[in-house]
Design a protein around this motif. Sequence first.
Motif, PDB file in Angstrom:
ATOM      1  N   UNK A  99       0.836  -1.203   0.000  1.00 16.61           N
ATOM      2  CA  UNK A  99       0.000   0.000   0.000  1.00 16.61           C
ATOM      3  C   UNK A  99       0.871   1.254   0.000  1.00 16.61           C
ATOM      4  N   UNK A 100       1.940   1.221   0.768  1.00 18.96           N
ATOM      5  CA  UNK A 100       2.858   2.355   0.819  1.00 18.96           C
ATOM      6  C   UNK A 100       3.416   2.673  -0.558  1.00 18.96           C
ATOM      7  N   UNK A 101       3.780   1.633  -1.308  1.00 23.22           N
ATOM      8  CA  UNK A 101       4.334   1.840  -2.639  1.00 23.22           C
ATOM      9  C   UNK A 101       3.280   2.356  -3.617  1.00 23.22           C
TER      10      UNK A 101
ATOM     11  N   UNK B 280       1.131   6.717  -6.871  1.00 25.21           N
ATOM     12  CA  UNK B 280       0.029   7.610  -7.239  1.00 25.21           C
ATOM     13  C   UNK B 280       0.447   9.070  -7.082  1.00 25.21           C
ATOM     14  N   UNK B 281       1.145   9.374  -6.004  1.00 28.80           N
ATOM     15  CA  UNK B 281       1.575  10.759  -5.766  1.00 28.80           C
ATOM     16  C   UNK B 281       2.571  11.227  -6.815  1.00 28.80           C
TER      17      UNK B 281
ATOM     18  N   UNK C 168       1.669  10.474 -18.582  1.00 32.12           N
ATOM     19  CA  UNK C 168       1.274   9.062 -18.490  1.00 32.12           C
ATOM     20  C   UNK C 168       2.418   8.202 -19.016  1.00 32.12           C
ATOM     21  N   UNK C 169       2.811   7.218 -18.266  1.00 30.06           N
ATOM     22  CA  UNK C 169       3.905   6.339 -18.677  1.00 30.06           C
ATOM     23  C   UNK C 169       5.079   6.413 -17.745  1.00 30.06           C
ATOM     24  N   UNK C 170       5.222   7.544 -17.007  1.00 30.56           N
ATOM     25  CA  UNK C 170       6.239   7.541 -15.970  1.00 30.56           C
ATOM     26  C   UNK C 170       5.708   6.662 -14.844  1.00 30.56           C
ATOM     27  N   UNK C 171       6.586   5.960 -14.174  1.00 32.07           N
ATOM     28  CA  UNK C 171       6.075   5.013 -13.184  1.00 32.07           C
ATOM     29  C   UNK C 171       7.072   4.778 -12.066  1.00 32.07           C
ATOM     30  N   UNK C 172       6.578   4.862 -10.864  1.00 26.68           N
ATOM     31  CA  UNK C 172       7.340   4.508  -9.674  1.00 26.68           C
ATOM     32  C   UNK C 172       6.750   3.196  -9.157  1.00 26.68           C
TER      33      UNK C 172
ATOM     34  N   UNK D 220     -10.433   7.311  -5.409  1.00 28.18           N
ATOM     35  CA  UNK D 220      -9.436   6.773  -6.332  1.00 28.18           C
ATOM     36  C   UNK D 220      -8.066   6.555  -5.724  1.00 28.18           C
ATOM     37  N   UNK D 221      -7.915   6.917  -4.446  1.00 33.89           N
ATOM     38  CA  UNK D 221      -6.656   6.659  -3.756  1.00 33.89           C
ATOM     39  C   UNK D 221      -6.746   5.295  -3.060  1.00 33.89           C
ATOM     40  N   UNK D 222      -5.693   4.506  -3.183  1.00 33.35           N
ATOM     41  CA  UNK D 222      -5.681   3.196  -2.544  1.00 33.35           C
ATOM     42  C   UNK D 222      -5.705   3.348  -1.033  1.00 33.35           C
TER      43      UNK D 222
END
Length: 265
Positions: free
Chosen positions: A168-170, A175-176, A183-187, A244-246
Amino acid sequence: MTGLEAMITSMERKLGVGEPNTIQEWYRQRNGPLYNGNFAWCDSTVTWAAVDSGNYDEVCFGTDYAYTVAHAARFAAAGQWTAMTQGIQGSGIQRGDIVFFDWDGSSSIGAIDHVGIVTGVSGDAVLTIEGNTANVCARRARYVHDIAGFGRPKYKLPPVKTLPTVSLKHVLAAQAADSKGAQGSAKYRAEGLLVERALKAKGKLAAKWVDGSLGTLFTAAYSGWQEEYSAKHKLGWTGADVNGKAGPTSLKALGAETGLFKAVA
């Protein structure tokens, strides 16, 4: 694949087989000319299915059987035999058991005439698949009078599926970060992909957006799923619950509902 369901699947593969047949020929090749001709093949069918399904040691104790009395006696010697003296319900007979019959109605191993496998129990009827019943392999419904007892193989249990974990932390960190970029950048892309695949499975996110980026499209899709899940389970989620936030509850629920991941802190 081994185990109970594999054993039954193998028995089902021989449904409709008449005689003489490939089961008899198979058994003859393994056990010699003593089995020439049209010999009784009910227990050789069970033996064939045990070998075919990878359950030879569990069902046959590493021995080919054509003689039902010897097979039942081997279950008894292993402590895996239940005589049919307490009725269908009282005996606990169940799917996957090897069921032995005495047409004269006794529970004596020495009097056994026939054998099959249990596919289920319906009221007072034991549902079976049997080789060499009216000269074919067929499904039957049998009743307590004809059942001498049953052996219960120690089938191997299917392997436990280990689900990948999603933190959940990740997810919240992704999301932040991703909502501020293109769109396409991803952590934490690998975990993001798992959650996106779950939303796709629920019909909330198009396949082309399953890219590991938890941006604005992901947030909208997650919000839609939160609303749907809340309504389905009458949870009354509103406001932050469906933004929409986990969250710990929703992420765990999405993983459990789809079976694609296990949510952790």
